[in-house]
Design a protein around this motif. Structure first.
Motif, short mmCIF file in Angstrom:
data_model
loop_
_atom_site.label_atom_id
_atom_site.label_comp_id
_atom_site.label_asym_id
_atom_site.label_seq_id
_atom_site.Cartn_x
_atom_site.Cartn_y
_atom_site.Cartn_z
N MET A 51 0.85 -1.20 0.00
CA MET A 51 0.00 0.00 0.00
C MET A 51 0.88 1.25 0.00
SD MET A 51 -2.93 1.18 2.76
CE MET A 51 -3.86 -0.33 2.61
N ASP A 52 0.50 2.25 -0.79
CA ASP A 52 1.28 3.48 -0.82
C ASP A 52 0.68 4.52 0.14
OD1 ASP A 52 -0.97 4.46 -2.10
OD2 ASP A 52 -0.07 4.47 -4.08
N LEU A 53 1.39 5.63 0.28
CA LEU A 53 0.98 6.67 1.23
C LEU A 53 -0.38 7.26 0.87
CD1 LEU A 53 1.59 8.50 3.64
CD2 LEU A 53 2.89 9.98 2.09
N LYS A 54 -0.61 7.48 -0.42
CA LYS A 54 -1.87 8.07 -0.85
C LYS A 54 -3.06 7.19 -0.49
CE LYS A 54 -4.02 10.15 -4.94
NZ LYS A 54 -3.85 10.44 -6.40
N THR A 55 -2.93 5.88 -0.72
CA THR A 55 -4.01 4.94 -0.39
C THR A 55 -4.21 4.85 1.11
OG1 THR A 55 -3.45 3.66 -2.37
CG2 THR A 55 -4.84 2.58 -0.72
N ALA A 56 -3.09 4.79 1.84
CA ALA A 56 -3.17 4.71 3.30
C ALA A 56 -3.88 5.93 3.87
CB ALA A 56 -1.78 4.58 3.91
N SER A 57 -3.54 7.11 3.36
CA SER A 57 -4.17 8.35 3.83
C SER A 57 -5.67 8.37 3.50
CB SER A 57 -3.48 9.56 3.20
OG SER A 57 -2.11 9.60 3.55
N LYS A 58 -6.01 7.88 2.31
CA LYS A 58 -7.42 7.83 1.90
C LYS A 58 -8.22 6.90 2.81
CE LYS A 58 -10.36 6.95 -2.13
NZ LYS A 58 -10.38 6.51 -3.56
N ASP A 59 -7.64 5.73 3.13
CA ASP A 59 -8.33 4.78 4.02
C ASP A 59 -8.54 5.38 5.41
OD1 ASP A 59 -8.46 2.95 2.01
OD2 ASP A 59 -6.79 1.71 2.72
N ILE A 60 -7.54 6.08 5.91
CA ILE A 60 -7.66 6.72 7.22
C ILE A 60 -8.75 7.79 7.19
CG2 ILE A 60 -6.48 8.26 8.85
CD1 ILE A 60 -3.91 6.66 8.27
N LYS A 61 -8.76 8.58 6.12
CA LYS A 61 -9.76 9.63 5.99
C LYS A 61 -11.17 9.05 5.93
CE LYS A 61 -10.12 14.11 3.72
NZ LYS A 61 -9.55 15.00 2.68
N ASN A 62 -11.30 7.85 5.34
CA ASN A 62 -12.60 7.17 5.24
C ASN A 62 -12.91 6.32 6.47
OD1 ASN A 62 -13.06 8.27 2.70
ND2 ASN A 62 -12.12 6.54 1.63
N ASN A 63 -12.08 6.50 7.51
CA ASN A 63 -12.26 5.78 8.77
C ASN A 63 -12.16 4.27 8.60
OD1 ASN A 63 -12.59 5.85 11.58
ND2 ASN A 63 -14.80 5.54 11.45
N GLN A 64 -11.21 3.86 7.75
CA GLN A 64 -10.97 2.43 7.54
C GLN A 64 -9.46 2.16 7.70
OE1 GLN A 64 -12.55 2.05 3.54
NE2 GLN A 64 -14.54 1.35 4.32
N PRO A 65 -8.93 2.46 8.88
CA PRO A 65 -7.49 2.32 9.08
C PRO A 65 -7.04 0.87 9.20
CG PRO A 65 -8.54 2.86 11.15
CD PRO A 65 -9.62 2.91 10.11
N ALA A 66 -5.78 0.63 8.89
CA ALA A 66 -5.17 -0.68 9.12
C ALA A 66 -4.89 -0.81 10.62
CB ALA A 66 -3.89 -0.81 8.32
N ALA A 67 -4.70 -2.04 11.08
CA ALA A 67 -4.42 -2.26 12.50
C ALA A 67 -2.99 -1.86 12.85
CB ALA A 67 -4.65 -3.72 12.86
N ILE A 68 -2.08 -2.02 11.87
CA ILE A 68 -0.67 -1.73 12.11
C ILE A 68 -0.09 -0.97 10.91
CG2 ILE A 68 1.64 -2.71 12.45
CD1 ILE A 68 0.30 -5.14 13.75
N TYR A 69 0.63 0.11 11.20
CA TYR A 69 1.36 0.86 10.19
C TYR A 69 2.84 0.82 10.56
CZ TYR A 69 -3.10 2.81 8.61
OH TYR A 69 -4.37 2.96 8.13
N VAL A 70 3.70 0.68 9.56
CA VAL A 70 5.14 0.73 9.79
C VAL A 70 5.71 1.82 8.88
CG1 VAL A 70 7.33 -0.52 9.70
CG2 VAL A 70 5.22 -1.74 10.32
N CYS A 71 6.16 2.91 9.49
CA CYS A 71 6.70 4.05 8.75
C CYS A 71 8.22 4.05 8.88
CB CYS A 71 6.15 5.36 9.31
SG CYS A 71 4.34 5.46 9.30
N TYR A 72 8.91 4.11 7.76
CA TYR A 72 10.37 4.11 7.79
C TYR A 72 10.92 4.93 6.63
CZ TYR A 72 9.90 0.59 4.08
OH TYR A 72 9.57 -0.06 2.91
#
Length: 339
Positions: free
Chosen positions: A1-22
């Motif tokens: 998943m890329d940053l744009k998709t991850a941000s969109k999911d969060i905005k739609n209140n559908q976050p993943a359980a775990i994110y790893v940012c590096y």
């Protein structure tokens, strides 16, 4: 998943359980974490819903226990976890981490907890079992590497728009050439420019030149740019300005040599059909720096660049041994180059 998709999911209140940012771009990681916090946690819930940990002094199993615990008085919890050893090649001998606790949690993560790992490193250690497990799970792995040249300019333009200002690509380029490629510094300078322009205002190249002070490195870059364009008078003006700022001539010469060395390296890699991103990775430089060095390098052939570097090496020796006055030596170098 890329940053744009991850941000969109969060905005739609559908976050993943775990994110790893590096990755290297700590400013963008902080930006993403702030965005996730604002979207997922109500301001009045922060005291109970937001927790921050550092695995340098907290065992991993403590974080997992917190994630599994039902939240108190809030619908969900967000945990920000800094890590410099569990997911990277770094070593931390002070704390023993039970990696199996995270492996087990990943099988059935709590639907009321979100964990964001902020990895303090450029990349993950893919030899580790936990990293392999994260990559094959539903966890969201987000690399934050330096943006490409065009992407960096667009990021600055968007930052200005957030502050209700307009910024042209030309003005954004002038800002990068004055302040460098560090996102934290660029954001602070853009904030200053927008404050000057006012809401609804437009940031101009003149505003950038008037309000943003160039670092020594950026001044040297501008000096080399003037040399490449055979504008000797402007090059000497920048050189004398650096001397007024009490910059050491030997340091100026070293920075000039560095810029010409980058130009030669970029020229040779371009001849081997390397892309801009590949060159940046190979030389450990920001893609924007590579882009500008490539533009400068077109004005010289490889032999001329090698000759300049050899001259600078001799000049460095002469200045350090007292064989030539340092200021006079650099002046003569610039005059000969501009001839």
């Amino acid at each position: 998943m890329d940053l744009k998709t991850a941000s969109k999911d969060i905005k739609n209140n559908q976050p993943a359980a775990i994110y790893v940012c590096y990755g290297n771009e700590k400013y963008r990681i902080r930006e993403f974490i702030d965005f996730a916090t604002a979207q997922l946690i109500e301001p009045e819930h922060k005291d109970f819903a937001l927790a921050q940990y550092d695995l340098a002094d907290t065992p991993l199993e403590t974080v997992i226990e917190e994630a599994e615990e039902i939240p108190f008085m809030v619908p969900r919890k967000l945990m920000i976890v800094k890590d410099s050893s569990v997911l990277t090649a770094g070593k931390d001998t002070k704390i023993e981490h039970r990696i199996d606790s995270l492996l087990k949690y990943m099988e059935h993560p709590a639907d009321y907890s979100i964990i964001i790992f902020w990895v303090q490193g450029e990349k993950l250690d893919e030899r580790k079992k936990i990293v392999k497990a994260l990559k094959s799970s539903s966890a969201c792995l987000l690399p934050f590497q330096p943006m490409g040249a065009d992407e960096l300019l667009q990021w600055l333009i968007r930052h200005a728009k957030k502050l209700e200002c307009e910024c042209s690509t030309t003005a954004a380029e002038a800002l990068v050439q004055s302040a460098g490629t560090g996102l934290g510094i660029l954001a602070a300078e853009m904030d200053k420019l927008c404050l000057h322009a006012g809401k609804g205002g437009t940031i101009t190249v003149e505003d950038v030149h008037h309000l943003v002070a160039r670092s020594t490195e950026q001044n040297v870059f501008a000096l080399v740019e003037q040399i490449a364009a055979v504008r000797l008078e402007q090059a000497l003006t920048i050189f004398y300005d650096l001397l007024k700022q009490r910059e050491e001539p030997i340091k100026i010469a070293a920075l000039i040599a560095r810029q010409f060395r980058i130009m030669l390296q970029v020229k040779e890699l371009a001849g081997q059909n390397y892309s801009q991103q590949q060159m940046a990775s190979q030389l450990s430089l920001h893609p924007y720096v590579v882009k500008l060095a490539g533009e400068q390098a077109r004005k010289f052939d490889s032999q001329k660049l090698r000759s300049i570097l050899a001259h600078l090496a001799r000049l460095d020796y002469q200045m350090k041994t007292g064989a030539i006055d340092k200021v006079l030596g650099l002046e003569m170098f610039l005059l000969r180059l501009g001839a």
